[in-house]
Write an enzyme that holds these catalytic residues in place. Structure first.
Site, PDB file in Angstrom:
ATOM      1  N   TRP A  91     122.053  -0.305  36.052  1.00 53.50           N
ATOM      2  CA  TRP A  91     122.138   0.721  35.004  1.00 53.50           C
ATOM      3  C   TRP A  91     121.577   2.062  35.476  1.00 53.50           C
ATOM      4  O   TRP A  91     122.150   3.113  35.188  1.00 53.50           O
ATOM      5  CB  TRP A  91     121.464   0.234  33.723  1.00 53.50           C
ATOM      6  CG  TRP A  91     122.245  -0.890  33.118  1.00 53.50           C
ATOM      7  CD1 TRP A  91     121.877  -2.198  33.013  1.00 53.50           C
ATOM      8  CD2 TRP A  91     123.582  -0.812  32.605  1.00 53.50           C
ATOM      9  NE1 TRP A  91     122.889  -2.938  32.448  1.00 53.50           N
ATOM     10  CE2 TRP A  91     123.950  -2.115  32.188  1.00 53.50           C
ATOM     11  CE3 TRP A  91     124.509   0.222  32.450  1.00 53.50           C
ATOM     12  CZ2 TRP A  91     125.195  -2.400  31.629  1.00 53.50           C
ATOM     13  CZ3 TRP A  91     125.755  -0.064  31.891  1.00 53.50           C
ATOM     14  CH2 TRP A  91     126.089  -1.357  31.492  1.00 53.50           C
ATOM     15  N   ASP A 125     115.604   5.154  30.209  1.00 53.88           N
ATOM     16  CA  ASP A 125     116.513   4.246  29.510  1.00 53.88           C
ATOM     17  C   ASP A 125     115.719   2.985  29.185  1.00 53.88           C
ATOM     18  O   ASP A 125     115.307   2.250  30.075  1.00 53.88           O
ATOM     19  CB  ASP A 125     117.699   3.933  30.428  1.00 53.88           C
ATOM     20  CG  ASP A 125     118.675   2.923  29.822  1.00 53.88           C
ATOM     21  OD1 ASP A 125     118.418   2.402  28.727  1.00 53.88           O
ATOM     22  OD2 ASP A 125     119.705   2.665  30.474  1.00 53.88           O
ATOM     23  N   LYS A 140     120.688  -4.658  21.879  1.00 57.35           N
ATOM     24  CA  LYS A 140     119.937  -5.718  22.528  1.00 57.35           C
ATOM     25  C   LYS A 140     118.707  -6.111  21.707  1.00 57.35           C
ATOM     26  O   LYS A 140     118.445  -7.285  21.503  1.00 57.35           O
ATOM     27  CB  LYS A 140     119.526  -5.298  23.940  1.00 57.35           C
ATOM     28  CG  LYS A 140     120.721  -4.943  24.819  1.00 57.35           C
ATOM     29  CD  LYS A 140     120.316  -4.501  26.200  1.00 57.35           C
ATOM     30  CE  LYS A 140     121.504  -3.984  26.987  1.00 57.35           C
ATOM     31  NZ  LYS A 140     122.595  -4.947  27.141  1.00 57.35           N
TER      32      LYS A 140
END
Length: 369
Positions: A107, A179, A203
């Site tokens: 990511w 993030d 999530k």
């Protein structure tokens, strides 16, 4: 979650949010008629007083759960965390030409790839020979203090690498961007250290369709002239109720329900639960004499995404996954880019789910020596 036969189902998926039964039941009860309004939330105008109250309460609960200071704006954007990979450089690059990134997994790698379209990226970590199973000593990081900001991913969902003790002193004086999609809500955030924190809700906080972006006020209004309108934080900050266009109303509503539920439990509850789940599973993996293995250096092991191999045998792993599915342990397959298995333990995963997984792992090991 339970089937019609009352078999317990524990979902270890890394993608969709696993919501508490209480939250799902409330959403079900209010599906056709929200609080006597006569309509479902998904039918409401996003400018209606009803939906405005929903969005405002969701923001209030998020702020209280994570103790967000008043000088930070909270946005509920569409586009997921991936949209912010581009929005971040558009909004805070300013007149600078360089940005710092540290790549510790898929990511952060994708985030840097997007930033390269707008700026020169300075990689803090030059050697990725470890295949994202650790983080280099911060003393070796390549940091350019002239960069517009320093970006990192707090927890890598795919590779299972987490910063459990980020070296803030190394980036002192820089705008820090993080993030936190896959570990937000699992521990306190020292907001004074950050300029921007963003997290896809799907999530730990709510269903897919919402990305919560927290931005320090002084960073808004520095966007490039060519910033796309839906990436422009100032446009949204200045819009009525901070929605320039129609938001993802229903996902915001369900996220709000879950934030209220989490607030009632308290952040300490989720921090303790995350630590307890991870410790139990790692302890068993490490004690299995190599039958199960986790590749990540212990210091950087994720508390929420735990990849593991079964004797490093793909055929055996296929059998493991099929038999786990039969007993209600689902979505344990590792990401296609790395293979193996992965247990994602987000905020709504009860400790009983990890206990059930460990018991199954013990039984499988006995039956498949």
């Amino acid at each position: 979650m339970e089937t019609s036969q009352q078999q317990k189902i524990y979902n270890f998926s890394a993608g969709p949010c696993i919501l508490p039964q209480e939250v799902l039941k409330q959403a079900q009860d209010e599906m056709m008629n929200w609080h006597g309004s006569g309509v479902s939330v998904m039918e409401m105008s996003h400018r209606s007083k009803e939906f405005i109250s929903i969005a405002e309460q969701a923001e209030k609960d998020f702020r209280e759960l994570l103790n967000v200071p008043k000088n930070y704006q909270v946005f509920f954007f569409q586009g997921g965390a991936s949209m912010q990979f581009s929005a971040i450089p558009y909004n805070i690059l300013g007149d600078k030409t360089k940005v710092n990134y540290i790549t510790t997994g898929s990511w952060s790698e994708q985030a840097q790839k997007e930033a390269k379209k707008l700026a020169q990226t300075v990689e803090a970590w030059q050697d990725h020979a470890s295949k994202f199973t650790t983080v280099p000593n911060p003393e070796t990081w390549n940091i350019d203090k002239e960069c517009a900001y320093f970006h990192y991913c707090d927890n890598e969902t795919i590779h299972g690498v987490e910063f459990n003790d980020f070296p803030f002193e190394k980036v002192e004086g820089m705008t820090l961007v993080s993030d936190m999609s896959s570990n937000i809500g699992t521990r306190p955030i020292d907001w004074e250290k950050y300029g921007v924190v963003y997290a896809g809700a799907q999530k730990n906080l709510g269903p897919a369709g919402v990305c919560i972006v927290v931005v320090r006020e002084d960073l808004i209004g520095k966007q490039r002239p060519d910033t796309p309108i839906l990436f422009d934080w100032k446009v949204f900050r200045d819009a009525p109720t901070k929605f320039h266009n129609t938001p993802a109303c229903y996902p915001i509503y369900v996220t709000g329900l879950n934030l209220a539920h989490m607030k009632s439990q308290g952040l300490q509850h989720y921090q303790d639960l995350a630590n307890k789940r991870a410790s139990a599973l790692y302890d068993y993996i490490d004690a299995s004499e190599g039958y199960y293995t986790n590749p990540v250096e212990p210091k950087y092991r994720s508390r929420t995404n735990i990849p593991f191999r079964v004797k490093k045998d793909e055929k055996l792993e296929t059998k493991f996954l099929a038999e786990a599915q039969k007993v209600g342990l689902i979505e344990l397959k590792g990401h296609r880019s790395v293979g193996g298995c992965r247990a994602s333990c987000y905020n709504a995963m009860p400790f009983e789910g990890v206990e059930a997984l460990i018991e199954f792992m013990k039984k499988f090991r006995e039956e498949n020596p």
